[in-house]
Design a protein around this motif. Structure first.
Motif, mmCIF file in Angstrom:
data_model
loop_
_atom_site.group_PDB
_atom_site.id
_atom_site.type_symbol
_atom_site.label_atom_id
_atom_site.label_comp_id
_atom_site.label_asym_id
_atom_site.label_seq_id
_atom_site.Cartn_x
_atom_site.Cartn_y
_atom_site.Cartn_z
ATOM 1 N N TYR A 96 48.379 43.817 48.881
ATOM 2 C CA TYR A 96 48.780 43.897 47.485
ATOM 3 C C TYR A 96 48.067 45.060 46.800
ATOM 4 O O TYR A 96 46.878 45.290 47.046
ATOM 5 N N TYR A 114 38.874 41.004 36.501
ATOM 6 C CA TYR A 114 39.952 40.274 37.147
ATOM 7 C C TYR A 114 41.183 41.182 37.201
ATOM 8 O O TYR A 114 41.336 42.110 36.415
ATOM 9 N N GLY A 119 51.346 43.908 42.545
ATOM 10 C CA GLY A 119 52.619 44.160 43.186
ATOM 11 C C GLY A 119 53.074 42.915 43.935
ATOM 12 O O GLY A 119 52.336 41.929 44.013
ATOM 13 N N GLN A 120 54.270 42.969 44.497
ATOM 14 C CA GLN A 120 54.802 41.824 45.223
ATOM 15 C C GLN A 120 54.182 41.668 46.599
ATOM 16 O O GLN A 120 54.276 40.592 47.198
ATOM 17 N N ALA B 40 37.241 34.164 37.414
ATOM 18 C CA ALA B 40 38.665 34.096 37.104
ATOM 19 C C ALA B 40 39.344 33.064 38.007
ATOM 20 O O ALA B 40 38.876 32.790 39.117
ATOM 21 N N TYR B 42 43.250 32.060 39.594
ATOM 22 C CA TYR B 42 44.594 32.549 39.864
ATOM 23 C C TYR B 42 45.451 31.405 40.415
ATOM 24 O O TYR B 42 44.955 30.498 41.086
ATOM 25 N N GLN B 44 48.873 30.987 42.865
ATOM 26 C CA GLN B 44 49.774 31.692 43.771
ATOM 27 C C GLN B 44 50.833 30.740 44.314
ATOM 28 O O GLN B 44 50.519 29.778 45.008
ATOM 29 N N GLN B 48 54.832 34.758 46.476
ATOM 30 C CA GLN B 48 54.543 35.531 45.268
ATOM 31 C C GLN B 48 53.090 36.010 45.277
ATOM 32 O O GLN B 48 52.242 35.440 45.966
ATOM 33 N N PRO B 49 52.817 37.066 44.504
ATOM 34 C CA PRO B 49 51.414 37.477 44.369
ATOM 35 C C PRO B 49 50.665 36.500 43.471
ATOM 36 O O PRO B 49 51.282 35.723 42.729
ATOM 37 N N PRO B 50 49.358 36.536 43.519
ATOM 38 C CA PRO B 50 48.570 35.709 42.589
ATOM 39 C C PRO B 50 48.837 36.118 41.138
ATOM 40 O O PRO B 50 49.123 37.279 40.844
ATOM 41 N N VAL B 52 46.992 35.681 37.316
ATOM 42 C CA VAL B 52 45.760 35.253 36.669
ATOM 43 C C VAL B 52 46.067 34.219 35.589
ATOM 44 O O VAL B 52 47.008 34.379 34.804
ATOM 45 N N TYR B 55 40.190 33.915 32.732
ATOM 46 C CA TYR B 55 39.119 34.858 33.028
ATOM 47 C C TYR B 55 37.934 34.553 32.131
ATOM 48 O O TYR B 55 38.041 33.758 31.182
ATOM 49 N N GLU B 61 44.662 33.545 29.923
ATOM 50 C CA GLU B 61 45.453 34.775 29.859
ATOM 51 C C GLU B 61 46.661 34.543 28.959
ATOM 52 O O GLU B 61 47.202 33.430 28.871
ATOM 53 N N TYR B 93 43.140 29.878 43.310
ATOM 54 C CA TYR B 93 41.953 30.592 43.782
ATOM 55 C C TYR B 93 41.021 30.908 42.619
ATOM 56 O O TYR B 93 41.479 31.263 41.533
ATOM 57 N N GLN B 95 37.799 33.534 41.612
ATOM 58 C CA GLN B 95 37.296 34.865 41.975
ATOM 59 C C GLN B 95 36.074 35.176 41.123
ATOM 60 O O GLN B 95 36.109 34.971 39.900
ATOM 61 N N PHE B 104 36.822 35.913 46.633
ATOM 62 C CA PHE B 104 37.654 34.814 46.186
ATOM 63 C C PHE B 104 37.253 33.529 46.925
ATOM 64 O O PHE B 104 36.730 33.580 48.046
ATOM 65 N N GLN B 106 38.349 30.006 48.913
ATOM 66 C CA GLN B 106 39.287 29.847 50.029
ATOM 67 C C GLN B 106 40.640 29.290 49.598
ATOM 68 O O GLN B 106 41.584 29.297 50.397
#
Lengths: 128, 113
Positions: A96, A114, A119-120, B40, B42, B44, B48-50, B52, B55, B61, B93, B95, B104, B106
């Motif tokens: 990423y 943070y 990105g995907q 922080a 997150y 997921q 998909q990406p994490p 946030v 924080y 956020e 997660y 961080q 991060f 686990q």
């Protein structure tokens, strides 16, 4: 709206160099407000911070990967890139790219914060 | 390195009930200059990406539903979802961004009971 998009080969041979590019749209990577980073995630596992780059070209790498990682950026094309050399199967992961704001520096002078935009992700498999 | 350890590894909660995820750091992540914790959280979802959520350990956020809250200080932190919704199924997660390398936890997998 800020968008980040990773691109690069999905398959890399062991001992070769993995190269990825992140294209940023909706904002300038030349801004002094932000840092740009790479994070990876092996399949089914957790997240690992690889490193961060600033618009000036300053780089900050995870010590565990520092000997194999090189970041660069091309502000004219709003792209930044990752190269990871001498890859093994352990480097197989979703990679990423992400952004964080310039907000805090640790005792080593590393920019820390943070990640607010990601990105995907792109899966890179290391295999012969 | 400041190691982050989350508990539990997985959690099943009924819809509408409270979900609590813990994160413990091996050293304090309290930034003395602003008396805030460099932590922080997150979320997921699969494929998909994490994203946030929280924080500075407790600042939500923009756009994150207020059923998500963060608490804790020093080395022990908690993410709480006050009333679990179906769309909250994900891996969470923590961080730390206090010192390099930024590590991060686990991850904690949250499911519906």
């Amino acid at each position: 709206q800020l968008q980040l998009q990773e691109s690069g080969p999905g398959l890399v041979k062991p001992s070769e160099t993995l190269s990825l590019t992140c294209t940023v749209s909706g904002d300038s990577i030349s801004s002094s407000t932000y840092y740009w980073g790479w994070i990876r995630q092996p399949p089914g596992k957790g997240l690992e911070w690889i490193g961060t780059i600033y618009y000036s070209g300053s780089t900050y790498y995870n010590p565990s990967l520092k000997s194999r990682v090189t970041f660069s950026l091309d502000t004219s094309r709003t792209q930044f890139s990752l190269e990871l050399s001498s890859v093994t199967a352990a480097d197989t992961a979703v990679y990423y790219c992400a952004r964080h704001t310039a907000g805090y520096y640790d005792s080593s002078g590393y920019p820390m914060y943070y990640f607010d935009y990601w990105g995907q992700g792109t899966l890179v498999t290391v295999s012969s | 390195d400041i190691v982050m350890t989350q508990s539990p590894d997985s959690l099943a909660v009924s819809l509408g009930e409270r979900a609590t995820i813990n994160c413990k750091s091996s050293q304090s992540v309290l930034y003395s200059s602003n008396n805030k914790n460099c932590l922080a959280w997150y979320q997921q979802k699969p494929g998909q990406p994490p994203k946030v959520l929280i924080y500075w350990a407790s600042t939500r956020e923009s756009g994150v539903p207020d059923r998500f809250s963060g608490s804790g200080s020093g080395t022990e932190f908690t993410l709480t979802i006050s009333s679990l919704q179906a769309e909250d199924v994900a891996v969470y997660y923590c961080q730390q961004y206090y010192s390099t390398p930024s590590l991060f936890g686990q991850g904690t997998k949250l499911e519906i009971k």
